[in-house]
Design a protein around this motif. Structure first.
Motif, PDB file in Angstrom:
ATOM      1  N   ARG A 163       0.847  -1.187   0.000  1.00 10.83           N
ATOM      2  CA  ARG A 163       0.000   0.000   0.000  1.00 10.83           C
ATOM      3  C   ARG A 163       0.892   1.250   0.000  1.00 10.83           C
ATOM      4  NH1 ARG A 163      -2.982   2.702   4.492  1.00 10.83           N
ATOM      5  NH2 ARG A 163      -2.013   4.397   3.317  1.00 10.83           N
ATOM      6  N   PRO A 164       0.326   2.413  -0.351  1.00 11.22           N
ATOM      7  CA  PRO A 164       1.123   3.643  -0.340  1.00 11.22           C
ATOM      8  C   PRO A 164       1.436   4.089   1.082  1.00 11.22           C
ATOM      9  CG  PRO A 164      -0.942   3.912  -1.579  1.00 11.22           C
ATOM     10  CD  PRO A 164      -1.039   2.648  -0.815  1.00 11.22           C
ATOM     11  N   PRO A 165       2.396   5.008   1.232  1.00  8.76           N
ATOM     12  CA  PRO A 165       2.677   5.563   2.566  1.00  8.76           C
ATOM     13  C   PRO A 165       1.566   6.499   3.002  1.00  8.76           C
ATOM     14  CG  PRO A 165       3.941   6.731   0.901  1.00  8.76           C
ATOM     15  CD  PRO A 165       3.256   5.584   0.197  1.00  8.76           C
ATOM     16  N   HIS A 166       1.582   6.841   4.280  1.00  9.73           N
ATOM     17  CA  HIS A 166       0.645   7.828   4.803  1.00  9.73           C
ATOM     18  C   HIS A 166       1.189   9.232   4.533  1.00  9.73           C
ATOM     19  CE1 HIS A 166      -1.659   4.729   6.963  1.00  9.73           C
ATOM     20  NE2 HIS A 166      -0.484   4.176   7.227  1.00  9.73           N
ATOM     21  N   GLY A 167       0.337  10.243   4.637  1.00  8.92           N
ATOM     22  CA  GLY A 167       0.774  11.624   4.474  1.00  8.92           C
ATOM     23  C   GLY A 167       0.679  12.103   3.042  1.00  8.92           C
ATOM     24  N   ARG A 168       1.245  13.289   2.805  1.00 10.19           N
ATOM     25  CA  ARG A 168       1.195  13.891   1.471  1.00 10.19           C
ATOM     26  C   ARG A 168       1.957  13.028   0.484  1.00 10.19           C
ATOM     27  NH1 ARG A 168       3.851  19.743  -0.370  1.00 10.19           N
ATOM     28  NH2 ARG A 168       4.077  19.186  -2.555  1.00 10.19           N
ATOM     29  N   ILE A 169       1.357  12.798  -0.680  1.00 11.84           N
ATOM     30  CA  ILE A 169       1.962  11.964  -1.714  1.00 11.84           C
ATOM     31  C   ILE A 169       2.040  12.774  -3.004  1.00 11.84           C
ATOM     32  CG2 ILE A 169       1.656   9.895  -3.121  1.00 11.84           C
ATOM     33  CD1 ILE A 169       0.284   8.588  -0.737  1.00 11.84           C
ATOM     34  N   ALA A 170       3.207  12.760  -3.637  1.00 11.90           N
ATOM     35  CA  ALA A 170       3.373  13.487  -4.896  1.00 11.90           C
ATOM     36  C   ALA A 170       2.413  12.936  -5.948  1.00 11.90           C
ATOM     37  CB  ALA A 170       4.815  13.374  -5.385  1.00 11.90           C
ATOM     38  N   LYS A 171       1.914  13.830  -6.781  1.00  9.94           N
ATOM     39  CA  LYS A 171       0.989  13.435  -7.835  1.00  9.94           C
ATOM     40  C   LYS A 171       1.605  12.346  -8.707  1.00  9.94           C
ATOM     41  CE  LYS A 171      -1.746  15.339 -11.644  1.00  9.94           C
ATOM     42  NZ  LYS A 171      -2.030  16.534 -12.467  1.00  9.94           N
ATOM     43  N   SER A 172       0.861  11.326  -9.001  1.00 13.13           N
ATOM     44  CA  SER A 172       1.234  10.177  -9.840  1.00 13.13           C
ATOM     45  C   SER A 172       2.174   9.200  -9.141  1.00 13.13           C
ATOM     46  CB  SER A 172       1.872  10.631 -11.176  1.00 13.13           C
ATOM     47  OG  SER A 172       3.239  10.995 -10.999  1.00 13.13           O
ATOM     48  N   ALA A 173       2.599   9.504  -7.908  1.00 11.93           N
ATOM     49  CA  ALA A 173       3.480   8.582  -7.192  1.00 11.93           C
ATOM     50  C   ALA A 173       2.662   7.526  -6.449  1.00 11.93           C
ATOM     51  CB  ALA A 173       4.357   9.348  -6.206  1.00 11.93           C
ATOM     52  N   HIS A 174       3.301   6.404  -6.136  1.00 11.41           N
ATOM     53  CA  HIS A 174       2.722   5.360  -5.285  1.00 11.41           C
ATOM     54  C   HIS A 174       1.423   4.789  -5.851  1.00 11.41           C
ATOM     55  CE1 HIS A 174       5.715   6.736  -2.440  1.00 11.41           C
ATOM     56  NE2 HIS A 174       5.219   7.957  -2.532  1.00 11.41           N
ATOM     57  N   ASP A 175       1.394   4.575  -7.162  1.00 10.49           N
ATOM     58  CA  ASP A 175       0.198   4.020  -7.808  1.00 10.49           C
ATOM     59  C   ASP A 175       0.260   2.497  -7.729  1.00 10.49           C
ATOM     60  OD1 ASP A 175      -1.854   3.208  -9.468  1.00 10.49           O
ATOM     61  OD2 ASP A 175      -1.530   4.797 -10.934  1.00 10.49           O
ATOM     62  N   MET A 176      -0.385   1.979  -6.685  1.00  8.73           N
ATOM     63  CA  MET A 176      -0.320   0.543  -6.419  1.00  8.73           C
ATOM     64  C   MET A 176      -0.989  -0.282  -7.514  1.00  8.73           C
ATOM     65  SD  MET A 176       1.330   0.142  -3.524  1.00  8.73           S
ATOM     66  CE  MET A 176       2.406   1.219  -4.470  1.00  8.73           C
ATOM     67  N   LEU A 177      -2.099   0.207  -8.042  1.00  7.55           N
ATOM     68  CA  LEU A 177      -2.831  -0.575  -9.038  1.00  7.55           C
ATOM     69  C   LEU A 177      -2.046  -0.645 -10.346  1.00  7.55           C
ATOM     70  CD1 LEU A 177      -6.481   0.609  -8.358  1.00  7.55           C
ATOM     71  CD2 LEU A 177      -5.158  -1.202  -7.254  1.00  7.55           C
ATOM     72  N   ARG A 178      -1.407   0.452 -10.722  1.00  4.50           N
ATOM     73  CA  ARG A 178      -0.566   0.437 -11.921  1.00  4.50           C
ATOM     74  C   ARG A 178       0.580  -0.559 -11.748  1.00  4.50           C
ATOM     75  NH1 ARG A 178       4.304   2.591 -13.392  1.00  4.50           N
ATOM     76  NH2 ARG A 178       4.587   3.064 -15.627  1.00  4.50           N
ATOM     77  N   GLU A 179       1.206  -0.539 -10.575  1.00  6.64           N
ATOM     78  CA  GLU A 179       2.311  -1.463 -10.302  1.00  6.64           C
ATOM     79  C   GLU A 179       1.856  -2.912 -10.472  1.00  6.64           C
ATOM     80  OE1 GLU A 179       5.607  -2.497  -6.829  1.00  6.64           O
ATOM     81  OE2 GLU A 179       3.919  -1.209  -6.331  1.00  6.64           O
ATOM     82  N   ALA A 180       0.710  -3.246  -9.894  1.00  6.04           N
ATOM     83  CA  ALA A 180       0.215  -4.618  -9.963  1.00  6.04           C
ATOM     84  C   ALA A 180      -0.115  -5.027 -11.398  1.00  6.04           C
ATOM     85  CB  ALA A 180      -1.009  -4.771  -9.072  1.00  6.04           C
ATOM     86  N   ARG A 181      -0.687  -4.112 -12.168  1.00  9.81           N
ATOM     87  CA  ARG A 181      -1.044  -4.437 -13.556  1.00  9.81           C
ATOM     88  C   ARG A 181       0.206  -4.640 -14.413  1.00  9.81           C
ATOM     89  NH1 ARG A 181      -5.320   0.113 -12.705  1.00  9.81           N
ATOM     90  NH2 ARG A 181      -7.164  -1.119 -12.129  1.00  9.81           N
ATOM     91  N   ILE A 182       1.233  -3.852 -14.175  1.00 11.05           N
ATOM     92  CA  ILE A 182       2.496  -4.051 -14.900  1.00 11.05           C
ATOM     93  C   ILE A 182       3.079  -5.415 -14.553  1.00 11.05           C
ATOM     94  CG2 ILE A 182       4.908  -3.292 -15.020  1.00 11.05           C
ATOM     95  CD1 ILE A 182       3.893  -0.416 -14.857  1.00 11.05           C
TER      96      ILE A 182
END
Length: 354
Positions: A63-82
């Motif tokens: 899962r992504p980290p907590h707190g502010r996340i840069a736009k387009s970063a930490h996209d778990m679903l994209r990672e899994a699909r790749i």
């Protein structure tokens, strides 16, 4: 076996709702029984990785980290699909079991994958892993070979021609990381403006377009515990895309701290690249270029880029700590690390003949 990578007690503030995870897991895999035991992998400073055990069956949740996340970063679903698309042509990718975009479960996107049981090399070799200098060199080369293998994958045949923009990657990276660094700056670090200007001035054209990992390191590689020379898995595909293979190598070398490096860089070491038998950075570049066929006369630009990108990643994480969005004490010194990387980049620039 103590060599096998172990999860530990979940860090405070990063706990998962056991009941919610149990409901979700049993919907995805109805044959599961009992209550899950949830622990957390201590490595990594970005996405959060957990182990979920149902008796003898083990899974991994990302899962992504907590707190502010840069736009387009930490996209778990994209990672899994790749990972799903890459698995048939690059067998070192773990199997994906389930993807979840329902934030009522844990408050964020996440995915479940198979757990690969094996050795993950972190800062130092485990005491139980007694490798000679020749063995260490063999292991090192085997790991580099997996990066070469990835860069040789036919991404169009694999159906992965839509995971990145491809051509123009070098410029996008310099522009993108410069923008992200400026947005994450805090008052106690340098501004990297001289480094960013040099990268803009010296950027070459792409040498090729291929699938790149973007975070290829020893601690993202899983070794067979019965034969540590065999790589059974490559992890952390969040930043995988289509891009320039030498930029990917430059990213990897930013973490490649060798035995004769100065003290501040040694303090940042996260993998055992200082061990006798490990290739030096120059030897890695020479070996990679010979095996891959992707060659340039001088590697200076890619080395500086890798260090600057690492600084930008560190600064994004430090920004969250500085503003109290995470309490993880591991991040307290990231501002000092960022300042050191600026100095290291400038030293390389001053010596460069580009």
């Amino acid at each position: 076996m103590t060599l096998i990578d172990q999860a530990v007690t979940t860090r405070e503030g990063e706990e998962l709702d056991t009941a919610a995870i149990d409901r979700y897991m049993k919907q995805a895999l109805p044959e599961l029984a009992g209550t899950p035991k949830i622990t957390q992998y201590p490595g990594g400073a970005s996405n959060l990785t957990y182990r979920i055990d149902y008796g003898p069956r083990s899974f991994v949740l990302r899962r992504p980290p907590h707190g502010r996340i840069a736009k387009s970063a930490h996209d778990m679903l994209r990672e899994a699909r790749i990972m799903r698309a890459l698995k048939p042509v690059y067998p070192y990718v773990p199997d994906i079991i389930a993807l979840c975009d329902d934030h009522t479960v844990i408050g964020a996107d996440f995915y479940i994958m198979e757990r690969l049981e094996g050795i993950i090399l972190r800062q130092n070799f485990p005491r139980e892993l007694d490798l000679s200098e020749a063995d260490t060199r063999k292991l090192c080369i085997n790991v580099i070979d997996k990066l070469v293998d990835l860069h040789k994958v036919d991404y169009k045949a694999a159906g992965l021609d839509n995971i990145g923009k491809g051509e123009g990657y070098v410029k996008r990276q310099i522009d993108g990381w410069s923008d992200r660094f400026r947005k994450a700056i805090t008052p106690d670090v340098g501004d990297f403006e001289a480094v960013m200007s040099w990268l803009q001035e010296k950027m070459p054209d792409d040498v090729a377009t291929c699938i790149i990992h973007n975070d290829f390191r020893f601690d993202n590689v899983v070794l067979n515990p019965d034969n540590p020379f065999e790589i059974v898995g490559v992890l952390d595909w969040e930043m995988a895309t289509l891009g320039d293979p030498l930029m990917d190598l430059g990213n990897s070398l930013a973490y490649w701290v060798q035995a004769d490096d100065e003290g501040p860089f040694q303090m940042m070491r996260r993998q055992p690249t200082h061990q006798r038998g490990m290739l030096t950075r120059a030897e890695v570049v020479e070996y990679y270029q010979e095996k891959s066929g992707f060659k340039v006369d001088r590697f200076d630009f890619y080395e500086v880029y890798g260090l600057f990108r690492l600084a930008a990643i560190i600064q994004q994480i430090y920004y969250r700590f500085y503003h109290g969005q995470t309490q993880d004490k591991r991040f307290a010194g990231f501002g000092h690390a960022c300042k050191y990387l600026e100095m290291r980049c400038q030293k390389l620039i001053d010596k460069s003949e580009l």
